[in-house]
Design a protein around this motif. Structure first.
Motif, PDB file in Angstrom:
ATOM      1  N   SER A  79      38.345  12.555  45.069  1.00 22.18           N
ATOM      2  CA  SER A  79      37.517  13.543  44.369  1.00 22.18           C
ATOM      3  C   SER A  79      36.153  12.953  44.017  1.00 22.18           C
ATOM      4  O   SER A  79      35.113  13.636  44.135  1.00 22.18           O
ATOM      5  N   GLU A  80      36.135  11.704  43.576  1.00 18.96           N
ATOM      6  CA  GLU A  80      34.856  11.041  43.237  1.00 18.96           C
ATOM      7  C   GLU A  80      33.973  10.915  44.470  1.00 18.96           C
ATOM      8  O   GLU A  80      32.741  11.116  44.398  1.00 18.96           O
ATOM      9  N   ALA A  81      34.596  10.581  45.607  1.00 19.50           N
ATOM     10  CA  ALA A  81      33.847  10.455  46.853  1.00 19.50           C
ATOM     11  C   ALA A  81      33.270  11.809  47.275  1.00 19.50           C
ATOM     12  O   ALA A  81      32.102  11.899  47.722  1.00 19.50           O
ATOM     13  N   GLU A 107      32.246  20.909  40.522  1.00 18.06           N
ATOM     14  CA  GLU A 107      33.019  21.289  39.343  1.00 18.06           C
ATOM     15  C   GLU A 107      34.524  21.261  39.638  1.00 18.06           C
ATOM     16  O   GLU A 107      35.334  20.823  38.802  1.00 18.06           O
ATOM     17  N   TYR A 108      34.863  21.748  40.818  1.00 19.13           N
ATOM     18  CA  TYR A 108      36.280  21.774  41.214  1.00 19.13           C
ATOM     19  C   TYR A 108      36.862  20.354  41.271  1.00 19.13           C
ATOM     20  O   TYR A 108      37.963  20.095  40.785  1.00 19.13           O
ATOM     21  N   GLN A 109      36.081  19.429  41.838  1.00 23.31           N
ATOM     22  CA  GLN A 109      36.526  18.038  41.933  1.00 23.31           C
ATOM     23  C   GLN A 109      36.612  17.388  40.555  1.00 23.31           C
ATOM     24  O   GLN A 109      37.504  16.555  40.301  1.00 23.31           O
ATOM     25  N   GLU A 110      35.709  17.780  39.664  1.00 17.85           N
ATOM     26  CA  GLU A 110      35.771  17.270  38.282  1.00 17.85           C
ATOM     27  C   GLU A 110      37.078  17.715  37.612  1.00 17.85           C
ATOM     28  O   GLU A 110      37.731  16.939  36.908  1.00 17.85           O
ATOM     29  N   LEU A 111      37.434  19.003  37.842  1.00 23.96           N
ATOM     30  CA  LEU A 111      38.681  19.533  37.296  1.00 23.96           C
ATOM     31  C   LEU A 111      39.900  18.814  37.895  1.00 23.96           C
ATOM     32  O   LEU A 111      40.872  18.521  37.192  1.00 23.96           O
ATOM     33  N   GLU A 112      39.802  18.514  39.192  1.00 18.00           N
ATOM     34  CA  GLU A 112      40.886  17.802  39.870  1.00 18.00           C
ATOM     35  C   GLU A 112      41.071  16.405  39.275  1.00 18.00           C
ATOM     36  O   GLU A 112      42.199  15.943  39.086  1.00 18.00           O
TER      37      GLU A 112
END
Length: 259
Positions: A79-81, A107-112
């Motif tokens: 997700s960070e990548a 935003e989706y990756q932050e939630l993940e």
């Protein structure tokens, strides 16, 4: 016993039955000295085996949770990548719609990431709880194992003290059992199994069958002393022998056991 080709007399049958009773009574005493020890040893063995199975189950659950934590950490890296990738792409967008689409991906990756971190925290808490349970179980297993070893040694000592006598008695029981006709032997065992103290053959003492308060009529006592037929106590159903025969057989049995 008389010639093997001849039918044994009632007296010989009574002597063989009382011999067998003396042997079985002594075997009962030996086994009673062990008391509940064999069952206690078996129960402890089963308890330890059950706790061992629970230890394996908990260890597997901890292993699975650690694998899950590892997977969540890998998911965070992914997700960070992706966040880094989408953020860089925002610098080269051609319109607001593309920018907003990339922002939603970020935003989706932050939630993940937050969800993965939450799952990691939960898994770690579960691991700590399971480790506490594991420590308690292992401590219990250690205590039970120590207790089991003590009980096994106690049982082993008792068995060792009576092993030779028990073996000799068992051999004598087989010998006297062979001298008794099958039908009579079956009746003896049936009576023995139906009474608490295992006494199927008892002598007449002070005008009553041993261990009974019911008086046997004098005429009946005479018939028992004559040893011409097998007589049962009408109250207990036990086979009756006269006290003289009983005393004689006890002395003979003492000599046989010392031999």
């Amino acid at each position: 016993m008389s010639d093997k080709n001849l039918e044994p007399t009632v007296e010989e049958k009574l002597r063989s039955l009382y011999n067998l009773q003396l042997i079985d009574s002594r075997l009962d005493q030996i086994r009673n000295t062990r008391g509940e020890l064999p069952l206690e040893v078996q129960d402890l063995d089963d308890e330890i085996a059950g706790m061992g199975a629970r230890v394996e189950k908990i260890e597997k659950e901890i292993d699975d949770l650690n694998k899950n934590i590892k997977e969540k950490k890998e998911a965070i890296k992914t997700s960070e990548a992706l966040m880094e990738k989408y953020t860089k792409q925002q610098d080269n967008v051609r319109n607001n719609r593309e920018f907003e689409a990339l922002s939603k991906e970020v935003e989706y990756q932050e939630l993940e990431i937050k969800l993965s971190e939450k799952r990691i925290k939960e898994a770690k808490a579960k691991i700590e709880h399971k480790k506490e349970s594991l420590a308690e179980l292992n401590e219990k297993i250690e205590s039970y194992t120590s207790h089991l070893e003590h009980k096994k040694q106690e049982l082993e000592d008792i068995v060792k003290d009576t092993e030779k006598e028990e073996q000799k008695l068992t051999e004598l029981a087989e010998k006297y059992g062979e001298e008794i006709e099958p039908k009579l032997l079956k009746a003896y065992k049936k009576i023995r199994n139906s009474v608490k103290n295992g006494l199927a053959v008892v002598p007449v003492e002070r005008g009553a069958s041993a261990g009974s308060f019911f008086t046997i009529p004098p005429q009946r006592q005479m018939e028992i002393a004559m040893r011409k037929k097998i007589i049962l106590d009408e109250h207990s159903g036990r086979i009756l022998v006269d006290s003289e025969l009983a005393d004689e057989q006890r002395e003979i049995m003492k000599k046989n056991l010392k031999a």
